[in-house]
Design an enzyme around this catalytic site. Structure first.
Site, PDB file in Angstrom:
ATOM      1  N   SER A   1     -47.793  16.858  23.151  1.00 46.68           N
ATOM      2  CA  SER A   1     -47.125  17.740  24.117  1.00 46.68           C
ATOM      3  C   SER A   1     -46.698  19.021  23.429  1.00 46.68           C
ATOM      4  O   SER A   1     -45.980  18.976  22.427  1.00 46.68           O
ATOM      5  CB  SER A   1     -45.871  17.070  24.665  1.00 46.68           C
ATOM      6  OG  SER A   1     -46.185  15.829  25.214  1.00 46.68           O
TER       7      SER A   1
ATOM      8  N   GLU B   1     -42.059  22.223  22.322  1.00 53.87           N
ATOM      9  CA  GLU B   1     -41.647  21.033  21.591  1.00 53.87           C
ATOM     10  C   GLU B   1     -42.069  21.159  20.128  1.00 53.87           C
ATOM     11  O   GLU B   1     -41.418  20.634  19.238  1.00 53.87           O
ATOM     12  CB  GLU B   1     -42.303  19.799  22.231  1.00 53.87           C
ATOM     13  CG  GLU B   1     -41.681  18.501  21.808  1.00 53.87           C
ATOM     14  CD  GLU B   1     -42.629  17.338  21.927  1.00 53.87           C
ATOM     15  OE1 GLU B   1     -43.399  17.109  20.969  1.00 53.87           O
ATOM     16  OE2 GLU B   1     -42.594  16.655  22.946  1.00 53.87           O
TER      17      GLU B   1
ATOM     18  N   ARG C   1     -36.192  14.199  22.634  1.00 54.08           N
ATOM     19  CA  ARG C   1     -36.940  14.988  21.641  1.00 54.08           C
ATOM     20  C   ARG C   1     -35.993  15.842  20.790  1.00 54.08           C
ATOM     21  O   ARG C   1     -36.305  16.985  20.448  1.00 54.08           O
ATOM     22  CB  ARG C   1     -37.955  15.924  22.313  1.00 54.08           C
ATOM     23  CG  ARG C   1     -39.093  15.235  23.035  1.00 54.08           C
ATOM     24  CD  ARG C   1     -39.960  14.449  22.031  1.00 54.08           C
ATOM     25  NE  ARG C   1     -41.191  14.039  22.649  1.00 54.08           N
ATOM     26  CZ  ARG C   1     -41.326  12.939  23.398  1.00 54.08           C
ATOM     27  NH1 ARG C   1     -40.287  12.145  23.582  1.00 54.08           N
ATOM     28  NH2 ARG C   1     -42.498  12.636  23.912  1.00 54.08           N
TER      29      ARG C   1
END
Ligand code: EPU
Length: 336
Positions: free
Chosen positions: A236, A332, A161
């Site tokens: 997420s 995130e 990520r």
């Protein structure tokens, strides 16, 4: 190309946050982008699919809504095809386009919200695949110098990520197009991610095609993750934390069932959804916002929640996880 004032961003962010952009412009070409950047705006916000941001207040910046479109095959070899995709194309529509042409490589990434141009920034990933696996290069324009630069896979420094666009080049470049390399005949399928295998088995699929894999992924995602068109969310909210093996061993004594993935000889990744569930937040509703009942990693807006509400909830979760497990959860999504 018109710069508009006071535009609502409610339909342009998947959390559905009702905030206003003081100035807003739709960018339909590289030329548009350079024209706007040449006016030297003091403060800009790049908006793609709005699927990875929590807007906590009105945006006092010029919002550049990247809507550059176009998908074209740029080269063909025996079993590979290179496709150049403009930044404003919707990610899942691109996946569907590939499946229609029988181009393989990104089927595991089906149904991820957002646009192609923002996908490399956080190296989107799901079900055993990541964008970087099919990525060749991208073109981006420097916000200050307006120089057009090609970034190879190596230049992007992709991680979990993460990429150079979230680190040292954060906010410095705007991606205008991405080139992918896909398979055109013989596909290397990735089905060893537990949930996919089980889903294929359930449907009695033996030699799955890329279409079968996409169908399985869509079905798994739909069973766990809320559709942002129905329930505001950004997927997420936190990254899965990576902890030391030493710390993991201590936690395992206290929580023998702790799920984990070995990352290296010394590090272990723990699913943040599990940590949040054990901390007691799964399915918790706080008025018009809360934690999804099927996947604790997803925070949801049940309607008219504010970004501040969700930010406060995320901080509450971080504090609880830190107290119980001694683990810092890193968000995130970008909080603005
Ligand atoms: N788990 C729980 N409770 C929960 C959720 C998860 O105990 O409420 C545990 C279970 O042990 C489960 C494990 O966590 O087996 C993993 O759950 P899941 O397969 O749903 O994956 P994840 O690690 O929670 C990551 C990505 C998702 C991606 C899935 C599937 C991150 C931060 N998230 O979630 O990506 O779809 O894997 O590959 O890495 C996104 O980035 O927005 C996103 C949805």
């Amino acid at each position: 190309m018109i710069i508009k004032n006071n535009i609502s961003l409610k339909d342009l962010n998947t959390f559905g946050m009702s905030v206003v952009a003081r100035k807003f412009v739709t960018i339909k070409s590289k030329k548009d982008l350079i024209t706007v950047l040449n006016t030297n705006p003091s403060n800009i916000l790049i908006l793609g699919g709005g699927s990875n941001m929590l807007l906590t207040k009105d945006v006092d910046a010029l919002v550049l809504h990247i809507s550059i479109k176009g998908i074209k095959v740029i080269s063909n070899s025996e079993n590979n095809v290179r496709v150049e995709v403009a930044a404003g194309e919707n990610w899942h529509e691109f996946v569907t386009w590939c499946l229609d042409k029988n181009y393989g490589g990104i089927e595991n990434l089906s149904l991820i919200p957002g646009n192609v141009g923002t996908a490399p920034i956080q190296n989107i990933g799901a079900y055993g695949a990541e964008l970087k696996d099919s990525f060749v290069s991208c073109q981006a324009i420097h916000v200050d110098t307006k120089e057009l630069r090609t970034f190879t896979k190596k230049d992007c420094n992709f991680g979990y990520r993460n990429s150079i666009f979230k680190e040292e080049l954060n906010g410095k470049y705007i991606i205008t197009s991405v080139i992918f390399e896909l398979s055109s005949h013989q596909h290397t399928t990735k089905i060893n991610y537990g949930a996919i295998e089980a889903e294929l088995k359930k449907n009695s699929v033996i030699n799955p095609t890329i279409q079968d894999i996409s169908t399985a992924v869509i079905s798994i995602r739909n069973s766990k993750l809320p559709n942002p068109k129905v329930l505001g969310n950004c997927g997420s909210f936190f990254k899965n934390p990576v902890i030391t093996y030493y710390k993991f061993k201590i936690l395992k004594e206290q929580f023998p069932k702790i799920p984990h993935y070995i990352v290296s000889d010394t590090t272990v990744k723990i699913p943040a959804g599990w940590l949040i569930e054990i901390a007691g937040f799964k399915g918790k509703k706080f008025g018009n916002y809360g934690v999804h009942d099927k996947q604790a990693l997803v925070l949801v807006n049940y309607g008219n929640a504010s970004g501040k509400d969700l930010l406060e909830l995320s901080i509450k979760i971080q504090k609880a996880v830190l107290i119980i497990f001694g683990i810092n959860l890193e968000s995130e999504v970008n909080i603005l």
